[in-house]
Design a protein around this motif. Sequence first.
Motif, PDB file in Angstrom:
ATOM      1  N   ASN A 172      67.164  27.273  14.306  1.00  7.01           N
ATOM      2  CA  ASN A 172      68.080  26.288  13.726  1.00  7.01           C
ATOM      3  C   ASN A 172      68.074  24.935  14.428  1.00  7.01           C
ATOM      4  OD1 ASN A 172      68.961  28.228  11.861  1.00  7.01           O
ATOM      5  ND2 ASN A 172      70.472  29.013  13.305  1.00  7.01           N
ATOM      6  N   VAL A 173      67.212  24.741  15.406  1.00  6.72           N
ATOM      7  CA  VAL A 173      67.160  23.449  16.095  1.00  6.72           C
ATOM      8  C   VAL A 173      65.817  22.781  15.822  1.00  6.72           C
ATOM      9  CG1 VAL A 173      68.762  24.177  17.911  1.00  6.72           C
ATOM     10  CG2 VAL A 173      66.315  24.409  18.284  1.00  6.72           C
ATOM     11  N   ASN A 174      65.823  21.449  15.874  1.00  7.27           N
ATOM     12  CA  ASN A 174      64.570  20.737  15.614  1.00  7.27           C
ATOM     13  C   ASN A 174      63.612  20.882  16.801  1.00  7.27           C
ATOM     14  OD1 ASN A 174      64.874  18.555  17.536  1.00  7.27           O
ATOM     15  ND2 ASN A 174      66.268  17.544  16.123  1.00  7.27           N
ATOM     16  N   ASN A 175      62.367  20.484  16.602  1.00 10.37           N
ATOM     17  CA  ASN A 175      61.320  20.693  17.609  1.00 10.37           C
ATOM     18  C   ASN A 175      61.605  19.983  18.927  1.00 10.37           C
ATOM     19  OD1 ASN A 175      59.736  22.473  16.180  1.00 10.37           O
ATOM     20  ND2 ASN A 175      58.526  20.859  15.212  1.00 10.37           N
ATOM     21  N   LYS A 176      62.170  18.783  18.881  1.00  5.24           N
ATOM     22  CA  LYS A 176      62.449  18.036  20.113  1.00  5.24           C
ATOM     23  C   LYS A 176      63.533  18.736  20.930  1.00  5.24           C
ATOM     24  CE  LYS A 176      62.315  14.809  23.175  1.00  5.24           C
ATOM     25  NZ  LYS A 176      61.465  15.065  24.321  1.00  5.24           N
ATOM     26  N   ILE A 177      64.578  19.200  20.266  1.00  4.23           N
ATOM     27  CA  ILE A 177      65.640  19.931  20.965  1.00  4.23           C
ATOM     28  C   ILE A 177      65.069  21.237  21.526  1.00  4.23           C
ATOM     29  CG2 ILE A 177      67.870  21.108  20.729  1.00  4.23           C
ATOM     30  CD1 ILE A 177      68.319  18.165  20.526  1.00  4.23           C
ATOM     31  N   ALA A 178      64.245  21.927  20.735  1.00  3.65           N
ATOM     32  CA  ALA A 178      63.630  23.175  21.214  1.00  3.65           C
ATOM     33  C   ALA A 178      62.789  22.902  22.459  1.00  3.65           C
ATOM     34  CB  ALA A 178      62.774  23.799  20.112  1.00  3.65           C
ATOM     35  N   GLU A 179      62.009  21.838  22.428  1.00  2.00           N
ATOM     36  CA  GLU A 179      61.194  21.462  23.594  1.00  2.00           C
ATOM     37  C   GLU A 179      62.088  21.216  24.813  1.00  2.00           C
ATOM     38  OE1 GLU A 179      58.961  17.414  24.884  1.00  2.00           O
ATOM     39  OE2 GLU A 179      58.417  18.204  22.909  1.00  2.00           O
ATOM     40  N   ASN A 180      63.201  20.523  24.618  1.00  2.00           N
ATOM     41  CA  ASN A 180      64.120  20.246  25.727  1.00  2.00           C
ATOM     42  C   ASN A 180      64.777  21.523  26.249  1.00  2.00           C
ATOM     43  OD1 ASN A 180      63.439  17.582  25.640  1.00  2.00           O
ATOM     44  ND2 ASN A 180      65.286  16.913  24.602  1.00  2.00           N
ATOM     45  N   ILE A 181      65.061  22.439  25.360  1.00  2.00           N
ATOM     46  CA  ILE A 181      65.622  23.730  25.781  1.00  2.00           C
ATOM     47  C   ILE A 181      64.603  24.476  26.637  1.00  2.00           C
ATOM     48  CG2 ILE A 181      66.322  26.012  24.915  1.00  2.00           C
ATOM     49  CD1 ILE A 181      67.662  24.438  22.547  1.00  2.00           C
ATOM     50  N   PHE A 182      63.331  24.438  26.231  1.00  6.10           N
ATOM     51  CA  PHE A 182      62.281  25.100  27.023  1.00  6.10           C
ATOM     52  C   PHE A 182      62.130  24.434  28.388  1.00  6.10           C
ATOM     53  CE2 PHE A 182      60.194  26.027  22.666  1.00  6.10           C
ATOM     54  CZ  PHE A 182      61.059  27.089  22.452  1.00  6.10           C
ATOM     55  N   LEU A 183      62.099  23.094  28.418  1.00  4.80           N
ATOM     56  CA  LEU A 183      61.989  22.371  29.690  1.00  4.80           C
ATOM     57  C   LEU A 183      63.162  22.709  30.612  1.00  4.80           C
ATOM     58  CD1 LEU A 183      60.863  18.853  28.429  1.00  4.80           C
ATOM     59  CD2 LEU A 183      59.578  20.307  30.002  1.00  4.80           C
ATOM     60  N   HIS A 184      64.356  22.734  30.048  1.00  4.78           N
ATOM     61  CA  HIS A 184      65.564  23.031  30.813  1.00  4.78           C
ATOM     62  C   HIS A 184      65.484  24.423  31.449  1.00  4.78           C
ATOM     63  CE1 HIS A 184      69.903  23.140  31.707  1.00  4.78           C
ATOM     64  NE2 HIS A 184      69.859  24.390  31.238  1.00  4.78           N
ATOM     65  N   ASN A 185      65.130  25.410  30.648  1.00  7.35           N
ATOM     66  CA  ASN A 185      65.095  26.779  31.146  1.00  7.35           C
ATOM     67  C   ASN A 185      63.967  27.011  32.144  1.00  7.35           C
ATOM     68  OD1 ASN A 185      67.268  28.623  29.896  1.00  7.35           O
ATOM     69  ND2 ASN A 185      66.662  27.225  28.263  1.00  7.35           N
ATOM     70  N   ILE A 186      62.856  26.337  31.964  1.00 13.65           N
ATOM     71  CA  ILE A 186      61.790  26.413  32.969  1.00 13.65           C
ATOM     72  C   ILE A 186      62.275  25.757  34.257  1.00 13.65           C
ATOM     73  CG2 ILE A 186      59.461  25.635  33.584  1.00 13.65           C
ATOM     74  CD1 ILE A 186      58.843  25.895  30.494  1.00 13.65           C
ATOM     75  N   GLY A 187      62.979  24.632  34.139  1.00 20.04           N
ATOM     76  CA  GLY A 187      63.562  23.990  35.319  1.00 20.04           C
ATOM     77  C   GLY A 187      64.454  24.948  36.092  1.00 20.04           C
ATOM     78  N   LEU A 188      65.266  25.723  35.376  1.00 26.06           N
ATOM     79  CA  LEU A 188      66.125  26.709  36.038  1.00 26.06           C
ATOM     80  C   LEU A 188      65.288  27.786  36.733  1.00 26.06           C
ATOM     81  CD1 LEU A 188      68.893  27.177  33.301  1.00 26.06           C
ATOM     82  CD2 LEU A 188      69.123  25.957  35.484  1.00 26.06           C
ATOM     83  N   THR A 189      64.203  28.230  36.104  1.00 31.53           N
ATOM     84  CA  THR A 189      63.402  29.307  36.703  1.00 31.53           C
ATOM     85  C   THR A 189      62.562  28.825  37.887  1.00 31.53           C
ATOM     86  OG1 THR A 189      61.576  29.059  35.128  1.00 31.53           O
ATOM     87  CG2 THR A 189      63.263  30.704  34.604  1.00 31.53           C
ATOM     88  N   ILE A 190      62.397  27.518  38.036  1.00 31.90           N
ATOM     89  CA  ILE A 190      61.696  27.027  39.231  1.00 31.90           C
ATOM     90  C   ILE A 190      62.683  26.557  40.301  1.00 31.90           C
ATOM     91  CG2 ILE A 190      59.508  26.532  38.071  1.00 31.90           C
ATOM     92  CD1 ILE A 190      60.281  23.562  38.019  1.00 31.90           C
ATOM     93  N   GLY A 191      63.977  26.781  40.053  1.00 32.57           N
ATOM     94  CA  GLY A 191      64.968  26.552  41.090  1.00 32.57           C
ATOM     95  C   GLY A 191      65.881  25.361  40.933  1.00 32.57           C
ATOM     96  N   LEU A 192      65.698  24.563  39.895  1.00 30.25           N
ATOM     97  CA  LEU A 192      66.568  23.393  39.731  1.00 30.25           C
ATOM     98  C   LEU A 192      67.960  23.802  39.268  1.00 30.25           C
ATOM     99  CD1 LEU A 192      64.120  20.846  38.110  1.00 30.25           C
ATOM    100  CD2 LEU A 192      65.236  20.642  40.321  1.00 30.25           C
ATOM    101  N   PRO A 193      68.976  23.144  39.804  1.00 28.39           N
ATOM    102  CA  PRO A 193      70.343  23.434  39.353  1.00 28.39           C
ATOM    103  C   PRO A 193      70.680  22.631  38.101  1.00 28.39           C
ATOM    104  CG  PRO A 193      70.413  21.822  41.119  1.00 28.39           C
ATOM    105  CD  PRO A 193      68.953  22.204  40.931  1.00 28.39           C
ATOM    106  N   LEU A 194      71.777  22.978  37.480  1.00 27.84           N
ATOM    107  CA  LEU A 194      72.277  22.198  36.350  1.00 27.84           C
ATOM    108  C   LEU A 194      72.675  20.808  36.829  1.00 27.84           C
ATOM    109  CD1 LEU A 194      74.593  24.792  34.567  1.00 27.84           C
ATOM    110  CD2 LEU A 194      72.275  24.122  33.932  1.00 27.84           C
ATOM    111  N   ASN A 195      72.576  19.830  35.926  1.00 25.78           N
ATOM    112  CA  ASN A 195      73.010  18.464  36.212  1.00 25.78           C
ATOM    113  C   ASN A 195      73.871  18.008  35.041  1.00 25.78           C
ATOM    114  OD1 ASN A 195      73.404  15.791  36.786  1.00 25.78           O
ATOM    115  ND2 ASN A 195      71.244  15.299  37.065  1.00 25.78           N
ATOM    116  N   GLU A 196      75.122  18.354  35.091  1.00 26.72           N
ATOM    117  CA  GLU A 196      76.020  18.042  33.982  1.00 26.72           C
ATOM    118  C   GLU A 196      76.517  16.600  34.023  1.00 26.72           C
ATOM    119  OE1 GLU A 196      78.586  21.438  32.706  1.00 26.72           O
ATOM    120  OE2 GLU A 196      77.959  22.208  34.670  1.00 26.72           O
ATOM    121  N   ARG A 197      76.290  15.905  35.132  1.00 27.83           N
ATOM    122  CA  ARG A 197      76.780  14.525  35.264  1.00 27.83           C
ATOM    123  C   ARG A 197      75.825  13.497  34.666  1.00 27.83           C
ATOM    124  NH1 ARG A 197      78.636  13.395  41.183  1.00 27.83           N
ATOM    125  NH2 ARG A 197      76.477  13.891  41.595  1.00 27.83           N
ATOM    126  N   LYS A 198      74.604  13.896  34.374  1.00 29.82           N
ATOM    127  CA  LYS A 198      73.617  12.956  33.834  1.00 29.82           C
ATOM    128  C   LYS A 198      73.113  13.503  32.498  1.00 29.82           C
ATOM    129  CE  LYS A 198      70.980   9.319  34.667  1.00 29.82           C
ATOM    130  NZ  LYS A 198      71.513   7.998  34.647  1.00 29.82           N
TER     131      LYS A 198
END
Length: 187
Positions: free
Chosen positions: A123-149
Amino acid sequence: MLKRFLILFCLVISFIFTFTNSSFAYIDQTGPHWEKSPINVFISSSNNQKSTQIKNAFQAWQNASENKIKFVYTNNEKTSDIIVKFNSTINDSKNSVARADITIKDKAITKGEITIFTNKIANVNNKIAENIFLHNIGLTIGLPLNERKPSSIMCPNFTESQRILKKDVIKLYKIYGWSYYDRRFEH
């Protein structure tokens, strides 16, 4: 005599503060991270478009790290370090589109798992899906959430304008203990 004592006392105190502060000047800012590279990735998908998007997201993180983190793809789930799986069942109370989990042992990430919920990602467009993948890979390589930016890929409120920011890369370098002073940033 008192004057000499005070001078000596001041010198000793300044010596102690100088060297004590310098020993605390380096604060270990590393966080949980992979201690190996390349990292073996298993993608279980019959959806070629999403698999390609996921591989592109892994490549984006590899590029952002200047190949300090490398990913190789394997067909063997058991020998993989990161598993990307697609699941139609949501067992997440947040009603998420995707979820990332990591296993940590002694500050080292030893296993990562990204679950993509197929009924939500459809239900999400390709750009949002790509960002979701980037975000989750970021989490699996150790990056924390950044809710302020909000423009950071590590912000969990997904938009089309998100991307891997210089701040994300600097945080990645700090977590892994790499020097980023000689890194060229394009963002």
